[in-house]
Design a protein around this motif. Structure first.
Motif, PDB file in Angstrom:
ATOM      1  N   LYS A  27       0.823  -1.197   0.000  1.00 24.05           N
ATOM      2  CA  LYS A  27       0.000   0.000   0.000  1.00 24.05           C
ATOM      3  C   LYS A  27       0.866   1.260   0.000  1.00 24.05           C
ATOM      4  O   LYS A  27       1.913   1.312   0.633  1.00 24.05           O
ATOM      5  CB  LYS A  27      -0.911   0.023   1.223  1.00 24.05           C
ATOM      6  CG  LYS A  27      -1.984  -1.062   1.225  1.00 24.05           C
ATOM      7  CD  LYS A  27      -3.029  -0.800   0.161  1.00 24.05           C
ATOM      8  CE  LYS A  27      -4.148  -1.823   0.254  1.00 24.05           C
ATOM      9  NZ  LYS A  27      -5.186  -1.582  -0.753  1.00 24.05           N
ATOM     10  N   ALA A  28       0.393   2.268  -0.700  1.00 19.30           N
ATOM     11  CA  ALA A  28       1.122   3.539  -0.785  1.00 19.30           C
ATOM     12  C   ALA A  28       0.126   4.691  -0.845  1.00 19.30           C
ATOM     13  O   ALA A  28      -1.071   4.494  -1.092  1.00 19.30           O
ATOM     14  CB  ALA A  28       2.018   3.562  -2.024  1.00 19.30           C
ATOM     15  N   LYS A  29       0.636   5.894  -0.624  1.00 16.12           N
ATOM     16  CA  LYS A  29      -0.195   7.082  -0.758  1.00 16.12           C
ATOM     17  C   LYS A  29      -0.643   7.248  -2.203  1.00 16.12           C
ATOM     18  O   LYS A  29       0.076   6.899  -3.136  1.00 16.12           O
ATOM     19  CB  LYS A  29       0.620   8.335  -0.382  1.00 16.12           C
ATOM     20  CG  LYS A  29       0.790   8.596   1.087  1.00 16.12           C
ATOM     21  CD  LYS A  29       1.555   9.897   1.238  1.00 16.12           C
ATOM     22  CE  LYS A  29       1.688  10.319   2.682  1.00 16.12           C
ATOM     23  NZ  LYS A  29       2.438  11.588   2.793  1.00 16.12           N
ATOM     24  N   ARG A  30      -1.819   7.833  -2.371  1.00 15.21           N
ATOM     25  CA  ARG A  30      -2.195   8.283  -3.705  1.00 15.21           C
ATOM     26  C   ARG A  30      -1.425   9.562  -4.015  1.00 15.21           C
ATOM     27  O   ARG A  30      -1.053  10.317  -3.120  1.00 15.21           O
ATOM     28  CB  ARG A  30      -3.702   8.538  -3.788  1.00 15.21           C
ATOM     29  CG  ARG A  30      -4.534   7.260  -3.807  1.00 15.21           C
ATOM     30  CD  ARG A  30      -5.971   7.562  -4.185  1.00 15.21           C
ATOM     31  NE  ARG A  30      -6.766   6.357  -4.223  1.00 15.21           N
ATOM     32  CZ  ARG A  30      -6.823   5.516  -5.252  1.00 15.21           C
ATOM     33  NH1 ARG A  30      -6.102   5.769  -6.333  1.00 15.21           N
ATOM     34  NH2 ARG A  30      -7.578   4.444  -5.206  1.00 15.21           N
ATOM     35  N   TRP A  31      -1.189   9.793  -5.308  1.00 14.12           N
ATOM     36  CA  TRP A  31      -0.427  10.965  -5.707  1.00 14.12           C
ATOM     37  C   TRP A  31      -1.099  12.247  -5.235  1.00 14.12           C
ATOM     38  O   TRP A  31      -0.417  13.223  -4.916  1.00 14.12           O
ATOM     39  CB  TRP A  31      -0.271  10.996  -7.233  1.00 14.12           C
ATOM     40  CG  TRP A  31       0.439   9.794  -7.779  1.00 14.12           C
ATOM     41  CD1 TRP A  31      -0.089   8.792  -8.528  1.00 14.12           C
ATOM     42  CD2 TRP A  31       1.819   9.444  -7.589  1.00 14.12           C
ATOM     43  NE1 TRP A  31       0.864   7.841  -8.826  1.00 14.12           N
ATOM     44  CE2 TRP A  31       2.052   8.219  -8.267  1.00 14.12           C
ATOM     45  CE3 TRP A  31       2.885  10.038  -6.913  1.00 14.12           C
ATOM     46  CZ2 TRP A  31       3.287   7.591  -8.294  1.00 14.12           C
ATOM     47  CZ3 TRP A  31       4.120   9.409  -6.940  1.00 14.12           C
ATOM     48  CH2 TRP A  31       4.314   8.210  -7.617  1.00 14.12           C
ATOM     49  N   SER A  32      -2.426  12.247  -5.168  1.00 17.73           N
ATOM     50  CA  SER A  32      -3.149  13.455  -4.769  1.00 17.73           C
ATOM     51  C   SER A  32      -2.926  13.825  -3.313  1.00 17.73           C
ATOM     52  O   SER A  32      -3.219  14.945  -2.889  1.00 17.73           O
ATOM     53  CB  SER A  32      -4.654  13.268  -5.017  1.00 17.73           C
ATOM     54  OG  SER A  32      -5.148  12.143  -4.298  1.00 17.73           O
ATOM     55  N   LEU A  33      -2.407  12.882  -2.522  1.00 16.53           N
ATOM     56  CA  LEU A  33      -2.178  13.142  -1.096  1.00 16.53           C
ATOM     57  C   LEU A  33      -0.798  13.743  -0.814  1.00 16.53           C
ATOM     58  O   LEU A  33      -0.519  14.136   0.322  1.00 16.53           O
ATOM     59  CB  LEU A  33      -2.331  11.845  -0.289  1.00 16.53           C
ATOM     60  CG  LEU A  33      -3.728  11.216  -0.275  1.00 16.53           C
ATOM     61  CD1 LEU A  33      -3.721   9.958   0.568  1.00 16.53           C
ATOM     62  CD2 LEU A  33      -4.766  12.191   0.250  1.00 16.53           C
ATOM     63  N   LEU A  34       0.060  13.770  -1.819  1.00 14.81           N
ATOM     64  CA  LEU A  34       1.394  14.316  -1.594  1.00 14.81           C
ATOM     65  C   LEU A  34       1.328  15.834  -1.483  1.00 14.81           C
ATOM     66  O   LEU A  34       0.615  16.503  -2.237  1.00 14.81           O
ATOM     67  CB  LEU A  34       2.325  13.936  -2.752  1.00 14.81           C
ATOM     68  CG  LEU A  34       2.519  12.435  -2.992  1.00 14.81           C
ATOM     69  CD1 LEU A  34       3.462  12.207  -4.166  1.00 14.81           C
ATOM     70  CD2 LEU A  34       3.037  11.735  -1.754  1.00 14.81           C
ATOM     71  N   ASP A  35       2.075  16.384  -0.515  1.00 18.67           N
ATOM     72  CA  ASP A  35       2.058  17.832  -0.332  1.00 18.67           C
ATOM     73  C   ASP A  35       3.156  18.499  -1.164  1.00 18.67           C
ATOM     74  O   ASP A  35       3.926  17.839  -1.868  1.00 18.67           O
ATOM     75  CB  ASP A  35       2.188  18.203   1.154  1.00 18.67           C
ATOM     76  CG  ASP A  35       3.482  17.702   1.784  1.00 18.67           C
ATOM     77  OD1 ASP A  35       4.503  17.611   1.062  1.00 18.67           O
ATOM     78  OD2 ASP A  35       3.483  17.415   2.994  1.00 18.67           O
ATOM     79  N   LYS A  36       3.234  19.824  -1.074  1.00 19.93           N
ATOM     80  CA  LYS A  36       4.168  20.589  -1.912  1.00 19.93           C
ATOM     81  C   LYS A  36       5.623  20.245  -1.604  1.00 19.93           C
ATOM     82  O   LYS A  36       6.462  20.195  -2.516  1.00 19.93           O
ATOM     83  CB  LYS A  36       3.927  22.088  -1.720  1.00 19.93           C
ATOM     84  CG  LYS A  36       2.601  22.572  -2.280  1.00 19.93           C
ATOM     85  CD  LYS A  36       2.429  24.075  -2.071  1.00 19.93           C
ATOM     86  CE  LYS A  36       1.096  24.558  -2.635  1.00 19.93           C
ATOM     87  NZ  LYS A  36       0.907  26.023  -2.413  1.00 19.93           N
ATOM     88  N   THR A  37       5.927  20.027  -0.328  1.00 16.44           N
ATOM     89  CA  THR A  37       7.308  19.693   0.033  1.00 16.44           C
ATOM     90  C   THR A  37       7.723  18.356  -0.566  1.00 16.44           C
ATOM     91  O   THR A  37       8.840  18.206  -1.077  1.00 16.44           O
ATOM     92  CB  THR A  37       7.465  19.646   1.564  1.00 16.44           C
ATOM     93  OG1 THR A  37       7.031  20.881   2.133  1.00 16.44           O
ATOM     94  CG2 THR A  37       8.912  19.402   1.955  1.00 16.44           C
TER      95      THR A  37
END
Length: 325
Positions: A27-37
């Protein structure tokens, strides 16, 4: 065991969507959950890796043909050109792993992978400085050094900042139980060390074939087999930990000593042949060998730690019946 009861409750606690994505590694984060940093780190790291990689490929081709620049080619002896060719190949191999750590470490929130990324950056920096001063100073090497210093500092800072924000995915997978969280971190560190161990084995594979180290025919045959075995062992340990198959961990342990034995024999051989080998390349072998032994020791510790966590509930919570993305 404290846990989030529903997607709505989890969203309230985190302020983020709860959905995850499936990857071949879990399992991994969805790309939409990644923040600017996180995006900034991955983009800068990727651009930097490809820029340095492009110059390295150019250097490999030039060193192989002896046509870097006309003035530079005149400065380099055949021995220096051969040494530089092998250094460049090692750098290219490490850049591939660096790219993996940057992306996989973020989307799967692997703090240890970002630390491995930082260690690899330091390792490459040492290589670039070392390569600049033990061989002739050429234009390509100087540009590569300046470029790497300029981009590596902000990249390392961003990697550190991103790693300090991790815990969302861990909480999403195993819940709030601190014992399960600690076991999950041990698993994450173990899988990172499996990759780092493979990275070092690949570097050793390149070094072994340097003709000025006078490799024996036996080790020319054995080293590729050892790298292939390392790949199989990494897969065996990963599957064994996820499925909690004790026999797979025993199989890993049965073969884990082969690489250290080879490294010890190689170091002894170089010691006997010291007057006949390239001392600068031999020094590199000793350095990589020392790192390899340390990493294999750490890996053995974490494999054993994960093995002793079998039956504690981590498999059921983290690897079996995980909610779909």
């Amino acid at each position: 065991m404290a846990e989030v009861e529903s997607p709505t409750d989890f969203a309230k606690l985190t302020g983020k969507q709860e959905k995850l994505q499936n990857t071949p590694f879990g399992k991994a984060k969805r790309w939409s959950l990644l923040d600017k940093t996180e995006w900034s780190f991955m983009i800068i790291a990727t651009i930097s890796i490809f820029a340095v990689g492009g110059m390295t490929v150019y250097r490999i081709v030039g060193a192989a043909q002896g046509t870097i620049y006309e003035d530079d080619a005149e400065k380099e002896s055949n021995e220096e050109r051969l040494r530089d060719l092998f250094f460049a190949i090692i750098l290219l191999v490490n850049l591939v792993f660096l790219l993996f750590y940057a992306w996989h470490g973020v989307i799967r929130e692997r703090e240890f992978e970002l630390w491995a990324f930082i260690c690899a950056v330091v390792f490459i920096a040492v290589y670039i400085f070392w390569n600049l001063f033990i061989t002739s100073k050429t234009t390509v090497k100087l540009v590569r050094l300046v470029l790497f210093v300029v981009v590596s500092i902000p990249t390392v800072v961003l990697a550190y900042m991103v790693s300090k924000e991790f815990r969302w995915l861990e909480f999403r997978i195993v819940g709030a139980d601190p014992v399960l969280q600690a076991m999950f971190r041990s698993y994450s560190r173990c899988t990172t060390l499996l990759m780092f161990d493979l990275q070092i084995a690949c570097s050793l594979l390149v070094l072994v074939y340097h003709p000025n180290l006078h490799p024996l025919l036996a080790e020319k045959i054995a080293m590729p087999l050892l790298v292939a075995l390392t790949v199989l062992m990494a897969g065996d340990a990963f599957v064994g930990i996820v499925t909690e198959k004790a026999w797979m961990i025993y199989a890993w342990g049965a073969f884990a000593f082969l690489e250290p034995i080879y490294i010890a024999l190689k170091c002894v051989h170089l010691g006997y042949e010291w007057n006949n080998v390239d001392p600068k390349m031999a020094g590199v072998v000793y350095t990589v060998a020392g790192v390899a032994i340390i990493v294999r020791g750490l890996l053995a510790y974490y494999v054993d730690l994960c093995y002793h966590n079998f039956g504690s509930g981590l498999r059921e919570r983290a690897f079996v019946g995980r909610s779909s993305a």
